[in-house]
Design a protein around this motif. Structure first.
Motif, PDB file in Angstrom:
ATOM      1  N   UNK A  18      -5.882   8.074  -3.332  1.00 35.68           N
ATOM      2  CA  UNK A  18      -6.230   8.236  -4.746  1.00 35.68           C
ATOM      3  C   UNK A  18      -5.273   7.442  -5.626  1.00 35.68           C
ATOM      4  N   UNK A  19      -3.992   7.493  -5.301  1.00 32.23           N
ATOM      5  CA  UNK A  19      -3.008   6.739  -6.070  1.00 32.23           C
ATOM      6  C   UNK A  19      -3.196   5.235  -5.892  1.00 32.23           C
TER       7      UNK A  19
ATOM      8  N   UNK B 173       0.791  -1.222   0.000  1.00 29.92           N
ATOM      9  CA  UNK B 173       0.000   0.000   0.000  1.00 29.92           C
ATOM     10  C   UNK B 173       0.823   1.271   0.000  1.00 29.92           C
ATOM     11  N   UNK B 174       2.136   1.148   0.126  1.00 33.24           N
ATOM     12  CA  UNK B 174       3.019   2.309   0.136  1.00 33.24           C
ATOM     13  C   UNK B 174       4.084   2.166  -0.950  1.00 33.24           C
ATOM     14  N   UNK B 175       4.534   3.280  -1.520  1.00 31.40           N
ATOM     15  CA  UNK B 175       5.615   3.202  -2.520  1.00 31.40           C
ATOM     16  C   UNK B 175       6.865   2.608  -1.869  1.00 31.40           C
TER      17      UNK B 175
ATOM     18  N   UNK C 271       3.802  15.680  -7.702  1.00 26.27           N
ATOM     19  CA  UNK C 271       3.116  14.672  -8.512  1.00 26.27           C
ATOM     20  C   UNK C 271       2.275  15.345  -9.595  1.00 26.27           C
ATOM     21  N   UNK C 272       2.350  14.841 -10.829  1.00 25.41           N
ATOM     22  CA  UNK C 272       1.630  15.502 -11.921  1.00 25.41           C
ATOM     23  C   UNK C 272       0.108  15.358 -11.856  1.00 25.41           C
ATOM     24  N   UNK C 273      -0.426  14.371 -11.119  1.00 17.93           N
ATOM     25  CA  UNK C 273      -1.875  14.163 -11.082  1.00 17.93           C
ATOM     26  C   UNK C 273      -2.522  14.665  -9.802  1.00 17.93           C
ATOM     27  N   UNK C 274      -1.895  14.390  -8.661  1.00 17.24           N
ATOM     28  CA  UNK C 274      -2.547  14.726  -7.396  1.00 17.24           C
ATOM     29  C   UNK C 274      -1.924  15.950  -6.725  1.00 17.24           C
ATOM     30  N   UNK C 275      -0.909  16.544  -7.322  1.00 21.61           N
ATOM     31  CA  UNK C 275      -0.260  17.707  -6.732  1.00 21.61           C
ATOM     32  C   UNK C 275       0.823  17.316  -5.745  1.00 21.61           C
TER      33      UNK C 275
ATOM     34  N   UNK D  31       3.496   6.684  -7.457  1.00 21.59           N
ATOM     35  CA  UNK D  31       3.859   7.878  -6.690  1.00 21.59           C
ATOM     36  C   UNK D  31       5.114   8.573  -7.208  1.00 21.59           C
ATOM     37  N   UNK D  32       6.105   7.809  -7.659  1.00 16.84           N
ATOM     38  CA  UNK D  32       7.403   8.381  -8.023  1.00 16.84           C
ATOM     39  C   UNK D  32       7.669   8.254  -9.521  1.00 16.84           C
TER      40      UNK D  32
END
Length: 300
Positions: A277-278, A116-118, A238-242, A138-139
């Motif tokens: 969200x990710x 659940x985490x990067x 992040x390009x999608x979620x800020x 995420x990255x």
């Protein structure tokens, strides 16, 4: 006040756990303990029984590296246990060979619990070995980073000398401590690895190239700082979620010198909501590392 006999305690404990059969000895006879007798350990290590007795009792306190090596081999010690026995004898553990890029099954399972985490796995020289789907979410996909030799430091200290706002990963990931502190921490960590693996020709060649190609790396390398990198606070643009403000933790996998790197968000924050969200967009979130670097540098 008597000094604790750490060497003797470890030696006796490990002697009593070793199966005679596993050591090629007959397990029969009247045995008061399930493991090796002192005379059996002495024979396997090429030592006198009297010397083994004196080591266990603390009457002999300065065994040589050759003696400790022979005992570790006879006791079938894991590398971490062998190193502990050396330290109990007030000796430096033997230098390791090449930096390993092998990811044991138990490390894969551990990373799977962090799905659940990067999360990514790096070798001790900061070569990226594998990563999970949340890392890519995420990255960004590491295969797009453009790191030389898939190495974080090669991506951080590029030959053109440009860092500034140029992203190291697929998009910018900024250390709250600042670029200079982050760079110094990672170079200091690489120095620890280089000292532990003095005979790794690939690592030596990598350091030589970095010294030649990056004045920034050369300056930090020359200051002599050596310490293990344990974590940081990052902002991921992040390009999608800020922007995401995340904690980065570096965990050493027990029995290896692999670095497990994971990003987490504080509970109840907007950053945690963005991570949710990710996760919703992440394929197969319950699985372990979904990707690994291919070729000779990849995991085996």
């Amino acid at each position: 006040m008597a000094t604790t006999n750490h060497f003797g305690i470890a030696l006796r404990g490990w002697r009593e756990r070793v199966s005679p059969r596993d050591s090629g000895l007959e397990a029969g006879g009247d045995r008061r303990i399930p493991g090796l007798r002192r005379e059996e350990l002495a024979g396997l290590a090429g030592l006198s029984v009297d010397y083994v007795v004196r080591l266990e009792q603390g009457r002999a306190r300065n065994p040589s590296a050759q003696v400790v090596t022979a005992l570790a081999r006879a006791l079938r010690l894991e590398p971490s246990e062998r190193d502990h026995l050396f330290r109990c004898a007030h000796l430096a553990p033997p230098s390791a060979g090449n930096v390993s890029r092998h990811v044991p099954a138990r490390v894969h399972r551990l990373v799977g619990q962090l799905a659940g985490n990067p999360t990514a796995v790096f070798a001790a020289d900061w070569t990226l070995v594998s990563w999970n789907p949340m890392w890519s979410e995420a990255i960004g996909d590491p295969r797009t980073y453009g790191w030389g030799e898939q190495n974080l430091l090669a991506g951080m200290f590029r030959p053109d000398g440009v860092r500034g706002r140029a992203p190291i990963a697929a998009w910018p990931v900024r250390s709250w401590a600042g670029d200079e502190v982050e760079e110094e921490d990672l170079v200091a960590d690489l120095r620890v690895t280089a000292a532990a693996h003095p005979h790794d020709t690939r690592l030596a060649a990598f350091v030589d190239r970095m010294l030649r190609d990056s004045p920034r790396f050369a300056r930090l390398w020359s200051n002599g700082t050596a310490r293990t990198h344990v974590g940081d606070r990052k902002t991921v643009e992040h390009p999608r979620v800020g922007d995401l403000d995340l904690d980065l933790d570096v965990v050493m996998a027990a029995g290896t010198d692999l670095r497990i790197v994971t990003y987490t968000a504080a509970a109840g924050t907007t950053d945690a909501e963005k991570m949710d969200t990710l996760r919703a967009a992440c394929p197969e979130p319950g699985r372990g590392p979904a990707h690994a670097m291919s070729g000779p540098d990849g995991p085996s």
